[in-house]
Structures are given as structure tokens and as C-alpha cells.
Design a protein around this motif. Structure first.
Motif, PDB file in Angstrom:
ATOM      1  N   ALA A   1     137.037 -38.433  61.021  1.00  0.00           N
ATOM      2  CA  ALA A   1     138.853 -37.301  60.170  1.00  0.00           C
ATOM      3  C   ALA A   1     138.895 -36.309  59.609  1.00  0.00           C
ATOM      4  N   ILE A   2     137.209 -35.412  59.498  1.00  0.00           N
ATOM      5  CA  ILE A   2     137.265 -33.789  59.153  1.00  0.00           C
ATOM      6  C   ILE A   2     137.497 -32.883  60.242  1.00  0.00           C
ATOM      7  N   LEU A   3     136.429 -33.732  61.326  1.00  0.00           N
ATOM      8  CA  LEU A   3     137.239 -32.899  62.459  1.00  0.00           C
ATOM      9  C   LEU A   3     138.468 -32.988  62.965  1.00  0.00           C
ATOM     10  N   TRP A   4     138.804 -34.149  63.424  1.00  0.00           N
ATOM     11  CA  TRP A   4     140.145 -34.260  64.449  1.00  0.00           C
ATOM     12  C   TRP A   4     141.134 -33.656  63.229  1.00  0.00           C
ATOM     13  N   THR A   5     141.545 -33.718  61.949  1.00  0.00           N
ATOM     14  CA  THR A   5     142.022 -32.828  60.906  1.00  0.00           C
ATOM     15  C   THR A   5     142.245 -31.252  61.084  1.00  0.00           C
ATOM     16  N   THR A   6     140.820 -31.302  61.680  1.00  0.00           N
ATOM     17  CA  THR A   6     140.710 -29.637  61.801  1.00  0.00           C
ATOM     18  C   THR A   6     141.480 -29.309  62.904  1.00  0.00           C
ATOM     19  N   VAL A   7     140.901 -30.245  63.790  1.00  0.00           N
ATOM     20  CA  VAL A   7     140.846 -29.195  65.300  1.00  0.00           C
ATOM     21  C   VAL A   7     142.392 -29.504  64.927  1.00  0.00           C
ATOM     22  N   GLY A   8     143.590 -30.359  65.201  1.00  0.00           N
ATOM     23  CA  GLY A   8     144.443 -30.415  64.828  1.00  0.00           C
ATOM     24  C   GLY A   8     145.219 -29.528  64.066  1.00  0.00           C
ATOM     25  N   SER A   9     144.322 -28.545  62.613  1.00  0.00           N
ATOM     26  CA  SER A   9     145.069 -27.221  61.674  1.00  0.00           C
ATOM     27  C   SER A   9     144.659 -26.409  63.036  1.00  0.00           C
ATOM     28  N   VAL A  10     143.747 -26.180  63.046  1.00  0.00           N
ATOM     29  CA  VAL A  10     143.691 -25.231  64.507  1.00  0.00           C
ATOM     30  C   VAL A  10     144.676 -25.321  65.917  1.00  0.00           C
ATOM     31  N   VAL A  11     144.752 -26.497  66.646  1.00  0.00           N
ATOM     32  CA  VAL A  11     146.067 -26.299  67.459  1.00  0.00           C
ATOM     33  C   VAL A  11     147.697 -26.245  67.022  1.00  0.00           C
ATOM     34  N   GLY A  12     147.507 -26.489  65.347  1.00  0.00           N
ATOM     35  CA  GLY A  12     149.382 -25.894  65.344  1.00  0.00           C
ATOM     36  C   GLY A  12     149.336 -24.940  64.765  1.00  0.00           C
ATOM     37  N   ALA A  13     147.792 -24.328  64.739  1.00  0.00           N
ATOM     38  CA  ALA A  13     148.724 -22.993  64.105  1.00  0.00           C
ATOM     39  C   ALA A  13     148.207 -22.211  65.442  1.00  0.00           C
TER      40      ALA A  13
END
Length: 235
Positions: A71-83
Motif C-alpha cells: 500500500a505504501i509503495l504503490w501509493t507513493t509511486v502513484g503520487s510521483v507519477v501524477g506529479a
């Protein structure tokens, strides 16, 4: 009970809960990757609150849908991709294009863009990192970072560093509170509304200040020619 059903039961069917329900429903279909997609969407559509999505990811992890670290890994990846997508928009605009647009708009000028760029060169790193903790601002800050072409590796690193802290806190909220996470969301809604009101007040203040400045400039321009006409008579 699925993650989507828990969301609907907790939130009572408001438009925001319906929107959150539709997005976090991805977690029931594709697991932690769905949480990453939801957070990437939150970056691109700020009214979609991460304060609601992240605890749902923690709740799903608590129920065993996937591991907490996923959960932590993929939400952080999502944050970076969106940014990074917003960063790309900033790169596409660029300083010169923004300056030309500003010259055509009322109340702003190319000099405003130059001052903003200079400020971002001095404080951009702190703004990107700390901006991840501020609703709405965490999305918008990516655009000026792209405009000034902050090194993409530095932007991604600062975004990831801020995002992993923010995401972990709210994922753990969902993990520990279980289906009672929506109690915290209510308080975060208040915080987000305060931020929105603050941004609106800042915009109003900016408009008022600029209108007054333009009136003073027009008044000064009207006085100067009159003085020039009177000068020969005094001679």
C-alpha cells in the motif's frame, strides 16, 4: 465486506463519498495497484482527497487484501507519477510562453512570472517537499517546478520523500482505526476547507492589490502630461 461497501456505509452517499467510492473500488479489482492509480488521479484532480483514499488503502491492507508495504509503495509511486504528469505540463508551458500569456492577461505581467521563477529557483526544493503536506498545493506545486525545469531526478526524489511520509501516516490511520477511519476524514475535510478558503482569500487580496496599483498608475499617467503642458507657459 469489500472496500467499496465499507466506504459507502461509512460516508453516507455524498457526492464526494461517491467519487471516492468509484476510485478506491479499483483496489477491490487490481489490489495495491488500484491504490496507486487512485492517488495518481488525486494529484491530477485535487478535489479527490487523498485523506479519504489513503486510509482506505490501509483498511484494505488490514483486511489482508494486500500487504501494508505494498500500500505504501504503490501509493507513493502513484503520487510521483501524477506529479510528473503535472511537471510535464509545466515543461510544455515554459517560462517564455507563460510570460507571453501573462502579458495578455489583466492584473498580471511578465515581470510577475520572472519574480515567481526567481523565487522558485531559491526555494523550489523546500516548496516541492513541504507542498506534499498541503491539500491542493501538493498538486499545483508540480507545475512551476516543470516551468523552471527543476532537474527531474531532484523533483521526483523530493516528491517521493514528501509523499512517502504523507501516505504512510494516513495508510497507518486506516490500518489502526479500521472502519472507523472516516472519523479522521471528517477533521481532514475541515482542514482542506480552511486551505481552500485561505487560497480564495489570497486570490481576492491579489486582485484588490493589483486593481489599486493599476488605478494609481493611470492617475500618475494622467497627471504627467498635464504637467508637461504647463511647463512651457512657466518659462
Amino acid at each position: 465486506m469489500t472496500t467499496t461497501e465499507i466506504t459507502a456505509a461509512a460516508d453516507g452517499g455524498s457526492w464526494l463519498s461517491t467519487l471516492v467510492d468509484a476510485v478506491v473500488g479499483l483496489m477491490d479489482v487490481i489490489g495495491p495497484y488500484g491504490a496507486g492509480v487512485a492517488i495518481a488521479a488525486e494529484n491530477l484532480f485535487p478535489p479527490l482527497p487523498s485523506e479519504a483514499i489513503l486510509p482506505m488503502a490501509g483498511l484494505a491492507a488490514h483486511r489482508g487484501a494486500f500487504a501494508l508495504w505494498e500500500a505504501i509503495l504503490w501509493t507513493t509511486v502513484g503520487s510521483v507519477v501524477g506529479a510528473l504528469l503535472l511537471y510535464g505540463i509545466g515543461v510544455w508551458f515554459g517560462v517564455d510562453r507563460l510570460r507571453r500569456i501573462a502579458e495578455r492577461l489583466p492584473l498580471v505581467s511578465g515581470e510577475d512570472i520572472d519574480r515567481t521563477v526567481a523565487w522558485f529557483h531559491r526555494h523550489g526544493g523546500k516548496a516541492v517537499f513541504l507542498g506534499r503536506f498541503v491539500p491542493i498545493f501538493r498538486s499545483l506545486i508540480s507545475i512551476p517546478a516543470g516551468v523552471v525545469r527543476m532537474p527531474v531526478w531532484r523533483f521526483a526524489l523530493l516528491t517521493a520523500a514528501g509523499s512517502v511520509i504523507w501516505n504512510t501516516v494516513f495508510i497507518l490511520v486506516g490500518w489502526y482505526l479500521g472502519s472507523g477511519w472516516h472519523i479522521v476524514e471528517q477533521y481532514m475535510d475541515i482542514v482542506q476547507n480552511v486551505v481552500i478558503v485561505g487560497v480564495a482569500a489570497a486570490v481576492v487580496w491579489f486582485v484588490v492589490v493589483r486593481i489599486r496599483a493599476q488605478r494609481r498608475q493611470r492617475a500618475a499617467g494622467a497627471v504627467a502630461p498635464r504637467g508637461e503642458r504647463e511647463a512651457p507657459a512657466a518659462d
